[in-house]
Design a protein around this motif. Structure first.
Motif, mmCIF file in Angstrom:
data_model
loop_
_atom_site.group_PDB
_atom_site.id
_atom_site.type_symbol
_atom_site.label_atom_id
_atom_site.label_comp_id
_atom_site.label_asym_id
_atom_site.label_seq_id
_atom_site.Cartn_x
_atom_site.Cartn_y
_atom_site.Cartn_z
ATOM 1 N N ASP A 62 -0.325 18.809 -7.188
ATOM 2 C CA ASP A 62 0.621 19.380 -8.142
ATOM 3 C C ASP A 62 1.470 18.272 -8.765
ATOM 4 O OD1 ASP A 62 1.835 21.344 -9.590
ATOM 5 O OD2 ASP A 62 3.213 21.953 -8.012
ATOM 6 N N GLU A 63 1.909 17.342 -7.938
ATOM 7 C CA GLU A 63 2.689 16.210 -8.438
ATOM 8 C C GLU A 63 1.852 15.328 -9.352
ATOM 9 O OE1 GLU A 63 6.025 15.332 -4.986
ATOM 10 O OE2 GLU A 63 4.292 14.031 -5.182
ATOM 11 N N ALA A 64 0.575 15.204 -9.014
ATOM 12 C CA ALA A 64 -0.279 14.283 -9.770
ATOM 13 C C ALA A 64 -0.736 14.865 -11.102
ATOM 14 C CB ALA A 64 -1.498 13.905 -8.928
ATOM 15 N N GLY A 65 -0.987 16.163 -11.127
ATOM 16 C CA GLY A 65 -1.579 16.703 -12.350
ATOM 17 C C GLY A 65 -1.213 18.131 -12.674
ATOM 18 N N GLY A 66 -0.260 18.690 -11.942
ATOM 19 C CA GLY A 66 0.157 20.046 -12.239
ATOM 20 C C GLY A 66 -0.624 21.101 -11.473
ATOM 21 N N ALA A 67 -0.229 22.362 -11.719
ATOM 22 C CA ALA A 67 -0.791 23.475 -10.954
ATOM 23 C C ALA A 67 -2.303 23.638 -11.115
ATOM 24 C CB ALA A 67 -0.073 24.764 -11.325
ATOM 25 N N PRO A 68 -2.844 23.508 -12.330
ATOM 26 C CA PRO A 68 -4.311 23.687 -12.434
ATOM 27 C C PRO A 68 -5.086 22.708 -11.545
ATOM 28 C CG PRO A 68 -3.307 23.768 -14.610
ATOM 29 C CD PRO A 68 -2.223 23.347 -13.664
ATOM 30 N N LEU A 69 -4.633 21.447 -11.555
ATOM 31 C CA LEU A 69 -5.316 20.458 -10.705
ATOM 32 C C LEU A 69 -5.126 20.801 -9.227
ATOM 33 C CD1 LEU A 69 -6.867 17.790 -10.415
ATOM 34 C CD2 LEU A 69 -4.663 16.610 -10.363
ATOM 35 N N ALA A 70 -3.933 21.288 -8.888
ATOM 36 C CA ALA A 70 -3.662 21.630 -7.490
ATOM 37 C C ALA A 70 -4.549 22.776 -7.024
ATOM 38 C CB ALA A 70 -2.188 21.989 -7.322
ATOM 39 N N ILE A 71 -4.697 23.789 -7.877
ATOM 40 C CA ILE A 71 -5.513 24.958 -7.503
ATOM 41 C C ILE A 71 -6.992 24.569 -7.391
ATOM 42 C CG2 ILE A 71 -6.325 27.221 -8.286
ATOM 43 C CD1 ILE A 71 -3.525 27.538 -9.628
ATOM 44 N N VAL A 72 -7.468 23.912 -8.423
ATOM 45 C CA VAL A 72 -8.898 23.550 -8.433
ATOM 46 C C VAL A 72 -9.189 22.487 -7.378
ATOM 47 C CG1 VAL A 72 -10.752 22.530 -9.811
ATOM 48 C CG2 VAL A 72 -9.176 24.170 -10.858
ATOM 49 N N GLY A 73 -8.332 21.478 -7.314
ATOM 50 C CA GLY A 73 -8.567 20.379 -6.374
ATOM 51 C C GLY A 73 -8.519 20.824 -4.926
ATOM 52 N N SER A 74 -7.531 21.645 -4.574
ATOM 53 C CA SER A 74 -7.450 22.092 -3.180
ATOM 54 C C SER A 74 -8.623 23.006 -2.841
ATOM 55 C CB SER A 74 -6.111 22.794 -2.915
ATOM 56 O OG SER A 74 -6.003 23.980 -3.676
ATOM 57 N N MET A 132 0.839 -1.213 0.000
ATOM 58 C CA MET A 132 0.000 0.000 0.000
ATOM 59 C C MET A 132 0.871 1.260 0.000
ATOM 60 S SD MET A 132 -3.007 1.336 0.091
ATOM 61 C CE MET A 132 -3.861 2.794 0.578
ATOM 62 N N ILE A 133 1.860 1.273 0.926
ATOM 63 C CA ILE A 133 2.743 2.442 1.003
ATOM 64 C C ILE A 133 3.557 2.564 -0.282
ATOM 65 C CG2 ILE A 133 4.735 3.394 2.221
ATOM 66 C CD1 ILE A 133 3.570 2.228 4.782
ATOM 67 N N ALA A 134 3.979 1.394 -0.807
ATOM 68 C CA ALA A 134 4.732 1.431 -2.063
ATOM 69 C C ALA A 134 3.880 1.990 -3.191
ATOM 70 C CB ALA A 134 5.210 0.019 -2.400
ATOM 71 N N ALA A 135 2.608 1.584 -3.211
ATOM 72 C CA ALA A 135 1.706 2.088 -4.255
ATOM 73 C C ALA A 135 1.514 3.590 -4.126
ATOM 74 C CB ALA A 135 0.367 1.369 -4.153
ATOM 75 N N LEU A 136 1.418 4.066 -2.884
ATOM 76 C CA LEU A 136 1.239 5.497 -2.660
ATOM 77 C C LEU A 136 2.463 6.279 -3.104
ATOM 78 C CD1 LEU A 136 -0.533 5.629 0.830
ATOM 79 C CD2 LEU A 136 -1.517 6.104 -1.405
ATOM 80 N N SER A 137 3.645 5.697 -2.877
ATOM 81 C CA SER A 137 4.860 6.441 -3.201
ATOM 82 C C SER A 137 5.117 6.481 -4.704
ATOM 83 C CB SER A 137 6.058 5.822 -2.469
ATOM 84 O OG SER A 137 6.232 4.487 -2.892
ATOM 85 N N THR A 138 4.572 5.505 -5.436
ATOM 86 C CA THR A 138 4.833 5.469 -6.877
ATOM 87 C C THR A 138 3.678 6.011 -7.697
ATOM 88 O OG1 THR A 138 4.025 3.195 -6.951
ATOM 89 C CG2 THR A 138 6.400 3.503 -6.674
ATOM 90 N N ARG A 139 2.531 6.202 -7.076
ATOM 91 C CA ARG A 139 1.368 6.684 -7.827
ATOM 92 C C ARG A 139 0.867 7.991 -7.213
ATOM 93 N NH1 ARG A 139 -2.566 1.621 -8.487
ATOM 94 N NH2 ARG A 139 -3.653 3.111 -9.832
ATOM 95 N N PRO A 140 1.327 9.112 -7.765
ATOM 96 C CA PRO A 140 0.972 10.424 -7.202
ATOM 97 C C PRO A 140 -0.535 10.677 -7.136
ATOM 98 C CG PRO A 140 2.723 10.637 -8.831
ATOM 99 C CD PRO A 140 2.243 9.216 -8.906
ATOM 100 N N ALA A 141 -1.257 10.193 -8.160
ATOM 101 C CA ALA A 141 -2.705 10.451 -8.161
ATOM 102 C C ALA A 141 -3.378 9.739 -6.995
ATOM 103 C CB ALA A 141 -3.316 9.994 -9.486
ATOM 104 N N LEU A 142 -2.956 8.503 -6.755
ATOM 105 C CA LEU A 142 -3.530 7.750 -5.643
ATOM 106 C C LEU A 142 -3.177 8.415 -4.312
ATOM 107 C CD1 LEU A 142 -5.000 5.256 -4.553
ATOM 108 C CD2 LEU A 142 -2.814 4.028 -4.614
ATOM 109 N N ARG A 143 -1.916 8.871 -4.234
ATOM 110 C CA ARG A 143 -1.487 9.534 -2.993
ATOM 111 C C ARG A 143 -2.311 10.804 -2.752
ATOM 112 N NH1 ARG A 143 4.718 10.773 -2.523
ATOM 113 N NH2 ARG A 143 4.242 11.951 -4.386
ATOM 114 N N ALA A 144 -2.515 11.574 -3.813
ATOM 115 C CA ALA A 144 -3.297 12.809 -3.663
ATOM 116 C C ALA A 144 -4.732 12.486 -3.240
ATOM 117 C CB ALA A 144 -3.295 13.584 -4.974
ATOM 118 N N ALA A 145 -5.282 11.416 -3.822
ATOM 119 C CA ALA A 145 -6.656 11.040 -3.470
ATOM 120 C C ALA A 145 -6.753 10.605 -2.010
ATOM 121 C CB ALA A 145 -7.136 9.917 -4.390
#
Lengths: 186, 253
Positions: A123-135, A1-14
């Motif tokens: 930001d890591e998962a999808g860049g600044a637009p996703l970071a701004i809108v998502g947060s 699980m931790i390995a998946a989180l560290s390698t998959r930014p989208a999953l970690r962000a979710a």
């Protein structure tokens, strides 16, 4: 699980987003219990700050370079956040002094969680637009249980303003200062 | 679009959105709805336009014992909670409780009222129990109060809107809500003695515009020398190397 989180930014962000929302909603529900407001804020604040463990401070927008500008930016954000209430001061509640410390704690914790950790993960998962809108979306959703629907537009706009500052200036110090001052007043 | 312009646009959007939900953005701990006054005090200005609400509750009675329940006004400003068996309800199948904001507003020469006065009635009397350490025995009232007026110290009870008002105590374990136990119904109000010095002065609400004015002036005054220093530094240092060394804080276009 931790390995998946560290390698998959989208999953970690979710996962981070879901955790932050769970903490905020739990805190909102717990705060309705008589006598539980302060403990809920303190525990909720600590739970939000936990998300920052392991993140380098610069990645969260924290640092001391150009500190005067960061502080000045915080004052400017605070002025904007408080301006509508200041114009209508007679209708604005002032929080009791005994709540000042918990106001500071939850303000810092929310900024670190939303504009710090969640922003960085998105930001890591999808860049600044996703970071701004998502947060901003997460920030608004986090207030859904504690604020009437009519207030959520203002909450969303405040979140967008702080997220844009975080993006444009790569700075979290000013949003923290602005949020703390705003929460100390209202 | 330039980043500062985006921030300015977001600030403008926030001001519009916050203005539409007067008195503005709340992320703090105050109530998000203004207090609905029957008779607004001068500090409150005009009324919110929303009348203070009344409340109605029917409590079931089983084998002469009334259920636990809470009556509250629709706006949540006043609630009365009852423990099981709080009423002398032998022979009844239910007890009806009503909460009504009192108008015209009563006054007292000895007290400052910090809330509306509410009349609480029931078609059965409360049981008479001696004071105990049990909370809410047999009933307890919780009164929300406005943050813009001085906080009440006690809840007062009277049999008539003209008094005399009896102090029934008051505890505050929830922000802007004062609670007290009662074994009588009647007229309730939260307030404080007229000669009391209250720590929550209404003048505190005047601090907010001053604080915001100080913030704005401070940002303008401090921003000028910082902008000059920034411009001088930009003239002396190559901008690219500057970005690599310290890519933070300054909005870029």
């Amino acid at each position: 699980m931790i390995a998946a989180l560290s390698t998959r930014p989208a999953l970690r962000a979710a996962v981070i987003g879901a955790y932050i929302l769970l903490v905020e909603w739990t805190r909102a529900v717990a705060s309705t219990i008589p006598g539980a407001v302060v403990p809920a804020i303190l525990i909720g604040g600590a739970a939000l700050l936990v998300t920052a463990v392991g993140w380098p401070a610069p990645q969260l927008g924290l640092g001391t370079s150009r500190l005067p500008l960061r502080i000045l930016g915080g004052f400017a954000l605070a002025a904007v956040l408080l301006l509508p209430a200041a114009v209508r001061a007679s209708e604005a509640p002032i929080i009791p002094a005994s709540f000042a410390m918990v106001a500071v704690i939850i303000s810092v914790a929310q900024e670190v969680a939303f504009r710090g950790v969640l922003y960085a993960a998105l930001d890591e998962a999808g860049g600044a637009p996703l970071a701004i809108v998502g947060s901003t979306v997460a920030w608004t959703a986090a207030h859904a249980l504690s604020h009437p629907p009519a207030f959520l537009w203002a909450v969303a706009a405040a979140g967008l303003l702080l997220a844009l500052w975080r993006w444009a200036c790569r700075d979290l110090v000013a949003p923290i200062i602005g949020h703390v001052i705003a929460d100390l007043a209202l | 679009m330039k980043r500062p312009l985006l921030i300015a646009a977001a600030a403008g959007a926030y001001l519009v959105a916050a203005w539409m939900v007067a008195p503005g953005f709340y992320d703090g701990f105050g109530p998000t709805q203004p207090y609905n006054w029957v008779c607004p005090p001068p500090i409150a200005g005009a009324n919110s336009g929303v009348s203070a609400s009344s409340g109605h509750l029917v409590i079931n009675v089983i084998d002469g014992t009334s259920d636990a329940n809470t009556a509250f006004t629709a706006d949540g400003q006043m609630s009365v909670s009852f423990l099981p068996g709080a009423f002398q309800a032998a022979g009844k199948t239910h007890v009806t409780v009503d909460i009504t904001p009192v108008s015209p507003c009563p006054n007292s020469p000895d007290l400052h009222f910090a809330t509306n006065v509410y009349q609480v009635t029931a078609d059965a009397p409360l049981i008479q129990v001696p004071p105990t350490t049990t909370q809410c025995q047999p009933a307890c009232v919780a009164m929300l109060y406005s943050a813009i007026s001085p906080a009440p110290s006690f809840v007062y009870l009277a049999a008539s809107p003209n008094g005399p008002w009896k102090n029934i105590g008051g505890t505050e374990n929830q922000l802007l809500v004062i609670r007290a136990d009662t074994n009588q119904l009647g007229y309730f109000v939260a307030g404080y003695p007229a000669n009391a010095v209250n720590k929550n002065s209404p003048a505190s609400s005047q601090l907010l515009p001053i604080a915001v004015a100080v913030l704005i002036v401070g940002v303008l005054i401090a921003g000028i020398p910082l902008a000059i220093l920034r411009r001088r530094a930009a003239g002396n240092v190559d901008e690219e190397s500057d970005e690599e060394d310290d890519p933070e804080v300054t909005p870029r276009t």
